[in-house]
Design a protein around this motif. Structure first.
Motif, short mmCIF file in Angstrom:
data_model
loop_
_atom_site.label_atom_id
_atom_site.label_comp_id
_atom_site.label_asym_id
_atom_site.label_seq_id
_atom_site.Cartn_x
_atom_site.Cartn_y
_atom_site.Cartn_z
N PRO A 155 -2.49 0.32 -5.56
CA PRO A 155 -3.83 0.11 -6.12
C PRO A 155 -4.30 -1.34 -6.03
CG PRO A 155 -2.51 1.49 -7.57
CD PRO A 155 -1.58 0.94 -6.55
N ASP A 156 -3.40 -2.29 -6.28
CA ASP A 156 -3.77 -3.70 -6.22
C ASP A 156 -4.12 -4.13 -4.79
OD1 ASP A 156 -3.42 -3.98 -8.93
OD2 ASP A 156 -1.36 -4.74 -8.75
N LEU A 157 -3.36 -3.64 -3.82
CA LEU A 157 -3.61 -4.00 -2.43
C LEU A 157 -4.93 -3.40 -1.93
CD1 LEU A 157 0.01 -3.64 -1.01
CD2 LEU A 157 -1.26 -5.76 -1.36
N VAL A 158 -5.24 -2.19 -2.39
CA VAL A 158 -6.52 -1.58 -2.04
C VAL A 158 -7.66 -2.36 -2.68
CG1 VAL A 158 -7.96 0.46 -2.36
CG2 VAL A 158 -5.57 0.72 -1.67
N ALA A 159 -7.49 -2.74 -3.96
CA ALA A 159 -8.53 -3.49 -4.66
C ALA A 159 -8.77 -4.85 -4.02
CB ALA A 159 -8.15 -3.67 -6.14
N ALA A 160 -7.71 -5.43 -3.45
CA ALA A 160 -7.82 -6.73 -2.81
C ALA A 160 -8.39 -6.63 -1.39
CB ALA A 160 -6.46 -7.42 -2.78
N GLY A 161 -8.64 -5.42 -0.93
CA GLY A 161 -9.18 -5.24 0.41
C GLY A 161 -8.15 -5.33 1.51
N ARG A 162 -6.88 -5.31 1.17
CA ARG A 162 -5.83 -5.41 2.18
C ARG A 162 -5.42 -4.06 2.76
NH1 ARG A 162 -1.01 -8.85 -0.09
NH2 ARG A 162 -0.27 -8.38 2.04
N ALA A 163 -5.86 -3.00 2.11
CA ALA A 163 -5.55 -1.66 2.60
C ALA A 163 -6.70 -0.72 2.24
CB ALA A 163 -4.25 -1.14 2.00
N GLU A 164 -6.97 0.22 3.14
CA GLU A 164 -7.97 1.25 2.89
C GLU A 164 -7.28 2.60 3.00
OE1 GLU A 164 -11.73 3.12 5.32
OE2 GLU A 164 -11.47 0.95 5.34
N THR A 165 -7.37 3.43 1.97
CA THR A 165 -6.63 4.68 1.96
C THR A 165 -7.56 5.87 1.70
OG1 THR A 165 -6.13 4.59 -0.42
CG2 THR A 165 -4.59 3.48 1.07
N HIS A 166 -7.08 7.03 2.13
CA HIS A 166 -7.78 8.29 1.86
C HIS A 166 -6.72 9.37 1.64
CE1 HIS A 166 -11.69 6.65 3.08
NE2 HIS A 166 -11.05 6.07 4.09
N GLY A 167 -7.02 10.31 0.78
CA GLY A 167 -6.13 11.44 0.57
C GLY A 167 -4.86 11.07 -0.15
N ALA A 168 -3.81 11.83 0.15
CA ALA A 168 -2.54 11.73 -0.60
C ALA A 168 -1.58 10.74 0.05
CB ALA A 168 -1.90 13.11 -0.69
N ILE A 169 -2.09 9.58 0.47
CA ILE A 169 -1.22 8.62 1.16
C ILE A 169 -0.13 8.09 0.26
CG2 ILE A 169 -2.62 6.57 0.64
CD1 ILE A 169 -0.80 7.37 3.99
N GLY A 170 -0.37 8.06 -1.06
CA GLY A 170 0.63 7.53 -1.97
C GLY A 170 1.93 8.28 -1.89
N TYR A 171 1.87 9.58 -1.55
CA TYR A 171 3.10 10.38 -1.45
C TYR A 171 4.04 9.81 -0.39
CZ TYR A 171 6.28 14.27 -0.63
OH TYR A 171 7.41 15.03 -0.47
N LEU A 172 3.47 9.32 0.70
CA LEU A 172 4.31 8.80 1.78
C LEU A 172 5.18 7.66 1.30
CD1 LEU A 172 5.09 8.65 4.80
CD2 LEU A 172 3.14 7.15 5.13
N PHE A 173 4.62 6.78 0.48
CA PHE A 173 5.36 5.59 0.07
C PHE A 173 6.33 5.84 -1.09
CE2 PHE A 173 1.26 3.96 1.78
CZ PHE A 173 1.79 3.45 2.95
N THR A 174 6.18 6.96 -1.78
CA THR A 174 7.04 7.22 -2.92
C THR A 174 8.14 8.22 -2.59
OG1 THR A 174 5.49 8.93 -3.70
CG2 THR A 174 5.27 6.72 -4.63
N SER A 175 8.10 8.82 -1.39
CA SER A 175 9.11 9.80 -1.01
C SER A 175 10.13 9.15 -0.10
CB SER A 175 8.45 10.99 -0.30
OG SER A 175 9.39 11.97 0.00
N ARG A 176 11.27 8.79 -0.68
CA ARG A 176 12.30 8.07 0.07
C ARG A 176 13.26 9.02 0.77
NH1 ARG A 176 11.58 2.45 0.59
NH2 ARG A 176 9.81 2.11 -0.81
N ARG A 177 13.69 8.58 1.93
CA ARG A 177 14.68 9.36 2.67
C ARG A 177 16.06 9.07 2.09
NH1 ARG A 177 14.74 12.39 6.71
NH2 ARG A 177 12.56 12.03 7.28
N SER A 178 16.87 10.10 1.98
CA SER A 178 18.22 9.93 1.42
C SER A 178 19.04 9.02 2.33
CB SER A 178 18.92 11.28 1.29
OG SER A 178 18.19 12.14 0.44
N PRO A 179 19.86 8.11 1.72
CA PRO A 179 20.67 7.21 2.55
C PRO A 179 21.69 7.99 3.39
CG PRO A 179 20.95 6.76 0.17
CD PRO A 179 20.04 7.92 0.30
#
Length: 206
Positions: A182-206
């Motif tokens: 949210p902070d990076l979007v508010a700062a104009g450093r990223a533009e997002t649409h849809g459920a992009i947050g899921y990508l960054f919160t779903s970690r691959r098992s080691p």
């Protein structure tokens, strides 16, 4: 000019280094792991290499059978470089070298190419059954899942559950700290649409 230096060592390691041991050669291979690239794309990804030096490395890798050149079909008709089947066999070696190198302190200042951060994303994040559109440095990539593995390919997805438009360093920050989105979007450093947050919160098992 292209180098003709050799280690004159009959060990397979020495012979391999005769092919890919010159400065920038393995970074060129890294940049081609996710698909073909134009010379201008490679030049932007490797700003520390002069145009002449990069051209020499590409010429050497082509002559050695690691890299191929071809012209894309119309309307693009751009000339691109891509790995040969033999060159693609370097992928696990390059990835293992990258994992080993993470323990080395990062230089300052340093660059971070779109390909390098996407390779890291591929190994650390899990899109699940979703497909995402990722735009970095005016180039578009599709991130999806295939047979349980994260797949990154060049080009637009047919459909996307979410999308992000940013730069490689900001994407790196999001991978390290998804809560910063949210902070990076508010700062104009990223533009997002849809459920992009899921990508960054779903970690691959080691």
């Amino acid at each position: 000019m292209p180098t003709t230096r050799t280690y004159a060592d009959s060990c397979g390691i020495g012979r391999a280094l005769d092919v890919v041991g010159e400065r920038w050669a393995l970074l060129v291979v890294r940049e081609l792991l996710l698909g073909p690239q134009r010379f201008t794309d490679l030049r932007r990804a490797l700003p520390g290499a002069s145009s002449n030096l990069l051209a020499d490395r590409l010429r050497e890798l082509h002559e050695r059978g690691v890299v191929a050149r071809r012209t894309l079909p119309p309307p693009g008709a751009a000339k691109v470089y891509e790995l040969t089947d033999w060159g693609r066999e370097l992928e696990p070696i390059v990835l293992a070298l990258g994992a080993w190198g993470l323990r080395v302190p990062a230089p300052e200042p340093s660059t971070l190419s779109a390909t390098s951060i996407l390779i890291y994303l591929r190994g650390s994040l899990d899109p699940g059954h979703r497909t995402f559109r990722v735009e970095l440095d005016d180039r578009v990539w599709t991130v999806s899942s295939r047979d349980g593995e994260t797949v990154v390919t060049q080009g637009q997805p047919e459909h996307a559950d979410g999308s992000v438009r940013t730069d490689p360093r900001t994407l790196n920050e999001l991978i390290d700290d998804p809560a910063a989105l949210p902070d990076l979007v508010a700062a104009g450093r990223a533009e997002t649409h849809g459920a992009i947050g899921y990508l960054f919160t779903s970690r691959r098992s080691p």
